[in-house]
Design an enzyme around this catalytic site. Structure first.
Site, mmCIF file in Angstrom:
data_model
loop_
_atom_site.group_PDB
_atom_site.id
_atom_site.type_symbol
_atom_site.label_atom_id
_atom_site.label_comp_id
_atom_site.label_asym_id
_atom_site.label_seq_id
_atom_site.Cartn_x
_atom_site.Cartn_y
_atom_site.Cartn_z
ATOM 1 N N ILE A 1 -20.065 7.405 10.722
ATOM 2 C CA ILE A 1 -19.654 7.899 12.044
ATOM 3 C C ILE A 1 -18.770 6.871 12.774
ATOM 4 O O ILE A 1 -17.777 7.233 13.408
ATOM 5 C CB ILE A 1 -20.915 8.252 12.874
ATOM 6 C CG1 ILE A 1 -21.691 9.385 12.169
ATOM 7 C CG2 ILE A 1 -20.558 8.653 14.288
ATOM 8 C CD1 ILE A 1 -23.080 9.656 12.719
ATOM 9 N N GLY A 2 -19.119 5.605 12.639
ATOM 10 C CA GLY A 2 -18.327 4.557 13.291
ATOM 11 C C GLY A 2 -16.918 4.493 12.713
ATOM 12 O O GLY A 2 -15.934 4.296 13.440
ATOM 13 N N SER B 1 -29.636 9.681 18.748
ATOM 14 C CA SER B 1 -30.008 10.536 17.615
ATOM 15 C C SER B 1 -31.087 11.493 18.084
ATOM 16 O O SER B 1 -31.842 11.186 19.025
ATOM 17 C CB SER B 1 -30.554 9.649 16.497
ATOM 18 O OG SER B 1 -31.441 10.366 15.684
ATOM 19 N N TYR C 1 -37.363 4.138 12.904
ATOM 20 C CA TYR C 1 -36.029 4.623 13.282
ATOM 21 C C TYR C 1 -36.108 5.429 14.592
ATOM 22 O O TYR C 1 -35.341 5.197 15.520
ATOM 23 C CB TYR C 1 -35.456 5.470 12.148
ATOM 24 C CG TYR C 1 -34.056 5.995 12.425
ATOM 25 C CD1 TYR C 1 -32.942 5.143 12.342
ATOM 26 C CD2 TYR C 1 -33.838 7.317 12.783
ATOM 27 C CE1 TYR C 1 -31.661 5.620 12.599
ATOM 28 C CE2 TYR C 1 -32.561 7.800 13.040
ATOM 29 C CZ TYR C 1 -31.478 6.949 12.941
ATOM 30 O OH TYR C 1 -30.205 7.422 13.197
HETATM 31 N N1 LIG Z 1 -25.826 10.078 10.050
HETATM 32 C C1 LIG Z 1 -26.640 10.710 10.864
HETATM 33 O O1 LIG Z 1 -27.181 11.785 10.534
HETATM 34 C C2 LIG Z 1 -26.904 10.176 12.233
HETATM 35 C C3 LIG Z 1 -27.513 11.031 13.167
HETATM 36 C C4 LIG Z 1 -27.758 10.564 14.446
HETATM 37 C C5 LIG Z 1 -27.402 9.273 14.790
HETATM 38 N N2 LIG Z 1 -26.826 8.444 13.875
HETATM 39 C C6 LIG Z 1 -26.488 7.093 14.296
HETATM 40 O O2 LIG Z 1 -25.106 6.875 14.078
HETATM 41 C C7 LIG Z 1 -24.870 5.480 13.906
HETATM 42 C C8 LIG Z 1 -24.009 5.291 12.670
HETATM 43 O O3 LIG Z 1 -24.734 5.738 11.536
HETATM 44 P P1 LIG Z 1 -24.049 6.346 10.230
HETATM 45 O O4 LIG Z 1 -24.731 7.604 9.932
HETATM 46 O O5 LIG Z 1 -22.575 6.326 10.375
HETATM 47 O O6 LIG Z 1 -24.557 5.258 9.162
HETATM 48 P P2 LIG Z 1 -23.794 4.307 8.138
HETATM 49 O O7 LIG Z 1 -22.753 5.082 7.404
HETATM 50 O O8 LIG Z 1 -24.857 3.652 7.358
HETATM 51 O O9 LIG Z 1 -23.063 3.256 9.081
HETATM 52 C C9 LIG Z 1 -23.787 2.258 9.770
HETATM 53 C C10 LIG Z 1 -22.850 1.185 10.241
HETATM 54 O O10 LIG Z 1 -23.629 0.171 10.889
HETATM 55 C C11 LIG Z 1 -23.350 -1.093 10.277
HETATM 56 N N3 LIG Z 1 -24.509 -1.988 10.327
HETATM 57 C C12 LIG Z 1 -25.718 -1.824 9.763
HETATM 58 N N4 LIG Z 1 -26.486 -2.897 9.982
HETATM 59 C C13 LIG Z 1 -25.759 -3.761 10.709
HETATM 60 C C14 LIG Z 1 -25.986 -5.056 11.238
HETATM 61 N N5 LIG Z 1 -27.146 -5.708 11.020
HETATM 62 N N6 LIG Z 1 -25.007 -5.652 11.935
HETATM 63 C C15 LIG Z 1 -23.826 -5.043 12.133
HETATM 64 N N7 LIG Z 1 -23.534 -3.833 11.645
HETATM 65 C C16 LIG Z 1 -24.494 -3.192 10.935
HETATM 66 C C17 LIG Z 1 -22.989 -0.736 8.844
HETATM 67 O O11 LIG Z 1 -22.306 -1.822 8.230
HETATM 68 P P3 LIG Z 1 -22.134 -1.912 6.617
HETATM 69 O O12 LIG Z 1 -20.969 -1.035 6.285
HETATM 70 O O13 LIG Z 1 -21.875 -3.360 6.430
HETATM 71 O O14 LIG Z 1 -23.426 -1.443 6.012
HETATM 72 C C18 LIG Z 1 -22.120 0.486 9.079
HETATM 73 O O15 LIG Z 1 -20.834 0.105 9.492
HETATM 74 C C19 LIG Z 1 -26.249 4.826 13.797
HETATM 75 O O16 LIG Z 1 -26.579 4.257 15.036
HETATM 76 C C20 LIG Z 1 -27.176 5.991 13.501
HETATM 77 O O17 LIG Z 1 -28.482 5.763 13.958
HETATM 78 C C21 LIG Z 1 -26.571 8.885 12.593
#
Ligand SMILES: NC(=O)c1ccc[n+]([C@@H]2O[C@H](COP(=O)([O-])OP(=O)(O)OC[C@H]3O[C@@H](n4cnc5c(N)ncnc54)[C@H](OP(=O)(O)O)[C@@H]3O)[C@@H](O)[C@H]2O)c1
Length: 280
Positions: free
Chosen positions: A15-16, A139, A164
């Site tokens: 998402i980021g 979330s 989480y």
């Molecule tokens: N996917 C969903 O269904 C969903 C739903 C609701 C909310 N969210 C929220 O959306 C946000 C992004 O999640 P995503 O689904 O896009 O997951 P993702 O693809 O796993 O991306 C997570 C990002 O956070 C970074 N990260 C993880 N640990 C870190 C740390 N210790 N320091 C700095 N950066 C760190 C990761 O870096 P690396 O690339 O180095 O691992 C990656 O860039 C999260 O806050 C998640 O809770 C996701």
């Protein structure tokens, strides 16, 4: 008119990543806080291919270490006169027990405590802006979290889902607290629930997990779709002046009841501050 300076944490994936791409196309000057330099360089290369005249600055940050968060924020404050948007996106779902550098349970440590500390270190610069914004990526899990202030609340590993959900509820409590505290300032505080999206966060490395991957891909949104509400909040003034905090897709959402409880919020924030102070 000057450019918009936007910080995004965790833009190397999911998402980021999609949020960064969209905001870059919209002309934001991106300051990307990532933990993995190789992935970050690759992202920068991709973005500059879209627009070689755009601005993408890479600053390393690992939210599992207060000292690294402090170095990141010191660099931001020395290099940037303005911060217009802070998108607290980085997050983890931990499949195994792990702890931050300071000994906090990793999910709570990264998703909440690290994000809290980073935001507090940058908040004065954000408050100096005309209509700066903080966007907390929340979330649906925030509705299933339950937080009582107990000594072990930030250090105890329960299970992946519970930790989480609790971390996402904690973030929303913090966002609500920011909203109340800065109500009479120009700072805009919003939270986005992006819906369930196909990203690295839900990938299981087991055989069973891999077998579910195709299904997961079909039934969930893409990360691009999930990023849409974050982009709207960051890039338009559509919701700036309304009183809502949390949005899903394009609609305001009710907050979990716990977030409205002032006493719980006060105690929780007080305990957060003490926990951070003891470890910096
Ligand atoms: N996917 C969903 O269904 C969903 C739903 C609701 C909310 N969210 C929220 O959306 C946000 C992004 O999640 P995503 O689904 O896009 O997951 P993702 O693809 O796993 O991306 C997570 C990002 O956070 C970074 N990260 C993880 N640990 C870190 C740390 N210790 N320091 C700095 N950066 C760190 C990761 O870096 P690396 O690339 O180095 O691992 C990656 O860039 C999260 O806050 C998640 O809770 C996701």
């Amino acid at each position: 008119m000057r450019e918009t300076f936007t910080i995004i944490t965790g833009a190397t994936s999911g998402i980021g990543y999609e949020t960064a791409k969209k905001l870059f196309i919209e002309g934001h000057h991106l300051i990307l806080g990532n933990r993995n330099n190789i992935k970050a360089e690759k992202l920068k290369e991709e973005l500059l291919k879209i627009n070689p005249n755009g601005h993408v600055d890479l600053l390393q940050v690992n939210l599992s270490s207060f000292s690294l968060i402090k170095s990141f924020c010191d660099k931001v404050l020395s290099d940037y006169e303005y911060i217009d948007v802070l998108i607290n996106n980085a997050g983890v779902f931990m499949r195994e027990k792990a702890f931050t550098q300071e000994g906090f349970e990793m999910t709570m440590g990264v998703n909440y405590l690290g994000t809290y500390y980073l935001t507090e270190l940058l908040i004065d610069r954000l408050l100096e802006g005309k209509n700066s914004k903080i966007i907390m990526v929340s979330s649906i899990g925030c509705y299933w979290g339950s937080l009582k202030v107990k000594p072990n609340i930030f250090v105890r590993r329960t299970n992946g889902f519970k930790d989480y959900f609790n971390s996402k509820l904690a973030n929303l409590i913090y966002a609500k607290e920011l909203l109340e505290k800065h109500r009479n300032s120009n700072l805009i505080i919003k939270a986005a629930d992006p819906g369930v999206a196909y990203s690295k966060i839900w990938k299981w490395k087991t055989k069973f997990g891999e077998s579910l991957d195709k299904l997961y891909q079909i039934i969930t949104n893409t990360s691009e779709e999930a990023a849409r509400i974050i982009v709207i909040l960051a890039n338009t003034n559509k919701y700036d002046k309304d009183n809502n905090l949390l949005y899903k897709f394009d609609k305001p959402r009710k907050l979990p009841k716990r977030v409205h409880k002032k006493k719980l919020r006060d105690d929780f924030i007080k305990f957060t501050e003490e926990s951070i102070k003891q470890n910096i």
